[in-house]
Scaffold this motif. Structure first.
Motif, PDB file in Angstrom:
ATOM      1  N   TYR A  66       2.652  -8.662   6.453  1.00  0.00           N
ATOM      2  CA  TYR A  66       3.036  -8.092   5.159  1.00  0.00           C
ATOM      3  C   TYR A  66       3.701  -6.734   5.362  1.00  0.00           C
ATOM      4  CZ  TYR A  66      -0.300 -11.632   3.749  1.00  0.00           C
ATOM      5  OH  TYR A  66      -0.968 -12.813   3.588  1.00  0.00           O
ATOM      6  N   TRP A  67       4.764  -6.513   4.585  1.00  0.00           N
ATOM      7  CA  TRP A  67       5.557  -5.298   4.709  1.00  0.00           C
ATOM      8  C   TRP A  67       5.906  -4.744   3.329  1.00  0.00           C
ATOM      9  CZ3 TRP A  67       7.136  -3.078   9.348  1.00  0.00           C
ATOM     10  CH2 TRP A  67       6.846  -3.821  10.497  1.00  0.00           C
ATOM     11  N   GLY A  68       5.959  -3.418   3.267  1.00  0.00           N
ATOM     12  CA  GLY A  68       6.467  -2.772   2.073  1.00  0.00           C
ATOM     13  C   GLY A  68       7.981  -2.671   2.125  1.00  0.00           C
ATOM     14  N   GLN A  69       8.553  -2.083   1.074  1.00  0.00           N
ATOM     15  CA  GLN A  69      10.003  -1.943   0.977  1.00  0.00           C
ATOM     16  C   GLN A  69      10.522  -0.705   1.678  1.00  0.00           C
ATOM     17  OE1 GLN A  69      12.144  -4.315  -0.404  1.00  0.00           O
ATOM     18  NE2 GLN A  69      10.212  -5.435  -0.217  1.00  0.00           N
ATOM     19  N   GLY A  70       9.646   0.204   1.999  1.00  0.00           N
ATOM     20  CA  GLY A  70      10.051   1.387   2.730  1.00  0.00           C
ATOM     21  C   GLY A  70      10.254   2.606   1.841  1.00  0.00           C
ATOM     22  N   THR A  71      10.076   3.773   2.428  1.00  0.00           N
ATOM     23  CA  THR A  71      10.350   5.034   1.759  1.00  0.00           C
ATOM     24  C   THR A  71      11.144   5.918   2.718  1.00  0.00           C
ATOM     25  OG1 THR A  71       9.347   6.893   0.547  1.00  0.00           O
ATOM     26  CG2 THR A  71       8.141   6.098   2.466  1.00  0.00           C
ATOM     27  N   GLN A  72      12.174   6.571   2.193  1.00  0.00           N
ATOM     28  CA  GLN A  72      13.092   7.328   3.042  1.00  0.00           C
ATOM     29  C   GLN A  72      12.554   8.716   3.336  1.00  0.00           C
ATOM     30  OE1 GLN A  72      16.030   6.328   4.499  1.00  0.00           O
ATOM     31  NE2 GLN A  72      16.088   8.341   5.501  1.00  0.00           N
ATOM     32  N   VAL A  73      12.598   9.072   4.598  1.00  0.00           N
ATOM     33  CA  VAL A  73      12.263  10.426   5.042  1.00  0.00           C
ATOM     34  C   VAL A  73      13.499  11.005   5.707  1.00  0.00           C
ATOM     35  CG1 VAL A  73      10.887  11.807   6.636  1.00  0.00           C
ATOM     36  CG2 VAL A  73       9.817   9.955   5.330  1.00  0.00           C
ATOM     37  N   ALA A  79       0.772  -4.666   7.132  1.00  0.00           N
ATOM     38  CA  ALA A  79      -0.627  -5.078   7.207  1.00  0.00           C
ATOM     39  C   ALA A  79      -0.755  -6.374   8.002  1.00  0.00           C
ATOM     40  CB  ALA A  79      -1.190  -5.277   5.799  1.00  0.00           C
ATOM     41  N   ARG A  80      -1.879  -6.478   8.707  1.00  0.00           N
ATOM     42  CA  ARG A  80      -2.166  -7.706   9.426  1.00  0.00           C
ATOM     43  C   ARG A  80      -3.659  -7.979   9.367  1.00  0.00           C
ATOM     44  NH1 ARG A  80      -3.428  -7.269  15.265  1.00  0.00           N
ATOM     45  NH2 ARG A  80      -2.358  -9.276  15.460  1.00  0.00           N
ATOM     46  N   GLU A  81      -4.002  -9.265   9.362  1.00  0.00           N
ATOM     47  CA  GLU A  81      -5.412  -9.656   9.210  1.00  0.00           C
ATOM     48  C   GLU A  81      -6.113  -9.697  10.559  1.00  0.00           C
ATOM     49  OE1 GLU A  81      -6.243 -12.941   6.342  1.00  0.00           O
ATOM     50  OE2 GLU A  81      -4.063 -13.097   6.300  1.00  0.00           O
ATOM     51  N   SER A  82      -6.022  -8.611  11.250  1.00  0.00           N
ATOM     52  CA  SER A  82      -6.665  -8.571  12.555  1.00  0.00           C
ATOM     53  C   SER A  82      -6.694  -7.138  13.037  1.00  0.00           C
ATOM     54  CB  SER A  82      -5.908  -9.493  13.515  1.00  0.00           C
ATOM     55  OG  SER A  82      -6.573  -9.576  14.753  1.00  0.00           O
ATOM     56  N   SER A  83      -6.936  -6.983  14.314  1.00  0.00           N
ATOM     57  CA  SER A  83      -6.982  -5.636  14.888  1.00  0.00           C
ATOM     58  C   SER A  83      -5.599  -5.003  14.870  1.00  0.00           C
ATOM     59  CB  SER A  83      -7.526  -5.692  16.305  1.00  0.00           C
ATOM     60  OG  SER A  83      -6.714  -6.533  17.099  1.00  0.00           O
ATOM     61  N   ILE A  84      -5.559  -3.731  15.153  1.00  0.00           N
ATOM     62  CA  ILE A  84      -4.297  -3.003  15.099  1.00  0.00           C
ATOM     63  C   ILE A  84      -3.364  -3.441  16.217  1.00  0.00           C
ATOM     64  CG2 ILE A  84      -5.262  -1.028  13.910  1.00  0.00           C
ATOM     65  CD1 ILE A  84      -5.520   0.400  16.573  1.00  0.00           C
ATOM     66  N   SER A  85      -2.095  -3.248  15.991  1.00  0.00           N
ATOM     67  CA  SER A  85      -1.075  -3.640  16.951  1.00  0.00           C
ATOM     68  C   SER A  85       0.117  -2.705  16.809  1.00  0.00           C
ATOM     69  CB  SER A  85      -0.636  -5.083  16.691  1.00  0.00           C
ATOM     70  OG  SER A  85       0.494  -5.422  17.464  1.00  0.00           O
ATOM     71  N   SER A  86       0.850  -2.539  17.891  1.00  0.00           N
ATOM     72  CA  SER A  86       2.071  -1.735  17.859  1.00  0.00           C
ATOM     73  C   SER A  86       3.317  -2.622  17.781  1.00  0.00           C
ATOM     74  CB  SER A  86       2.147  -0.836  19.095  1.00  0.00           C
ATOM     75  OG  SER A  86       2.179  -1.633  20.265  1.00  0.00           O
ATOM     76  N   TYR A  87       3.103  -3.931  17.681  1.00  0.00           N
ATOM     77  CA  TYR A  87       4.210  -4.873  17.674  1.00  0.00           C
ATOM     78  C   TYR A  87       4.506  -5.319  16.248  1.00  0.00           C
ATOM     79  CZ  TYR A  87       6.763  -9.205  18.577  1.00  0.00           C
ATOM     80  OH  TYR A  87       7.693 -10.205  18.590  1.00  0.00           O
ATOM     81  N   ALA A  88       5.717  -5.085  15.781  1.00  0.00           N
ATOM     82  CA  ALA A  88       6.077  -5.383  14.407  1.00  0.00           C
ATOM     83  C   ALA A  88       5.881  -6.856  14.067  1.00  0.00           C
ATOM     84  CB  ALA A  88       7.531  -4.966  14.142  1.00  0.00           C
ATOM     85  N   GLY A  89       6.126  -7.744  15.044  1.00  0.00           N
ATOM     86  CA  GLY A  89       6.001  -9.171  14.802  1.00  0.00           C
ATOM     87  C   GLY A  89       4.585  -9.628  14.507  1.00  0.00           C
ATOM     88  N   ASP A  90       3.608  -8.781  14.789  1.00  0.00           N
ATOM     89  CA  ASP A  90       2.210  -9.135  14.519  1.00  0.00           C
ATOM     90  C   ASP A  90       1.818  -8.914  13.064  1.00  0.00           C
ATOM     91  OD1 ASP A  90       0.838  -8.013  17.712  1.00  0.00           O
ATOM     92  OD2 ASP A  90       1.674  -9.944  17.084  1.00  0.00           O
ATOM     93  N   TYR A  91       2.667  -8.241  12.311  1.00  0.00           N
ATOM     94  CA  TYR A  91       2.326  -7.882  10.932  1.00  0.00           C
ATOM     95  C   TYR A  91       2.941  -8.877   9.954  1.00  0.00           C
ATOM     96  CZ  TYR A  91       0.445  -3.511  12.653  1.00  0.00           C
ATOM     97  OH  TYR A  91      -0.323  -2.569  13.296  1.00  0.00           O
TER      98      TYR A  91
END
Length: 123
Positions: free
Chosen positions: A112-119, A98-110
């Protein structure tokens, strides 16, 4: 502080579908742009897709375009990733961000992150 929790991962055969969900909580939750990223073993984290606060704008990586769809339910603080026609190369740990702004494809712009789920997609 914002907390993100992913769910819905699992093992599926190639050609199958999975639906991932990301639920957000925290007192500061507001108009956040949301993204999904994934990371396979030995590879860098890569962008999957992103969705604006309103849900009216989405953006996908070329590798998933036409197969994956993002949606969100702001009343439930939830963002979903519907994954169809899965391929073995989609196997990865999937993260929402999540980021407090418009969408972005760059991970460094975010922020907050979750812990992940395996697929895992079997051939």
């Amino acid at each position: 502080q914002v907390t993100l929790v992913e769910s819905g991962g699992g093992l599926v055969q190639a050609g199958g579908s999975l639906r991932l969900s990301c639920t957000a909580s925290g007192r500061t939750w507001g108009r956040y742009g949301m993204g999904w990223f994934r990371q396979a073993p030995g590879k860098e984290r890569e962008f999957v897709g992103s969705i604006s606060w309103s849900g009216s704008n989405t953006y996908y990586a070329d590798s998933v375009k036409g197969r994956f769809t993002m949606s969100r339910d702001n009343a439930r603080n939830t963002v979903n990733l519907q994954m169809n026609s899965l391929k073995p190369e989609d196997t990865a740990l999937y993260y929402c961000a999540a980021r407090e702004s418009s969408i972005s494809s760059y991970a460094g712009d975010y922020a907050y992150w979750g812990q992940g789920t395996q697929v895992t997609v079997s051939s």
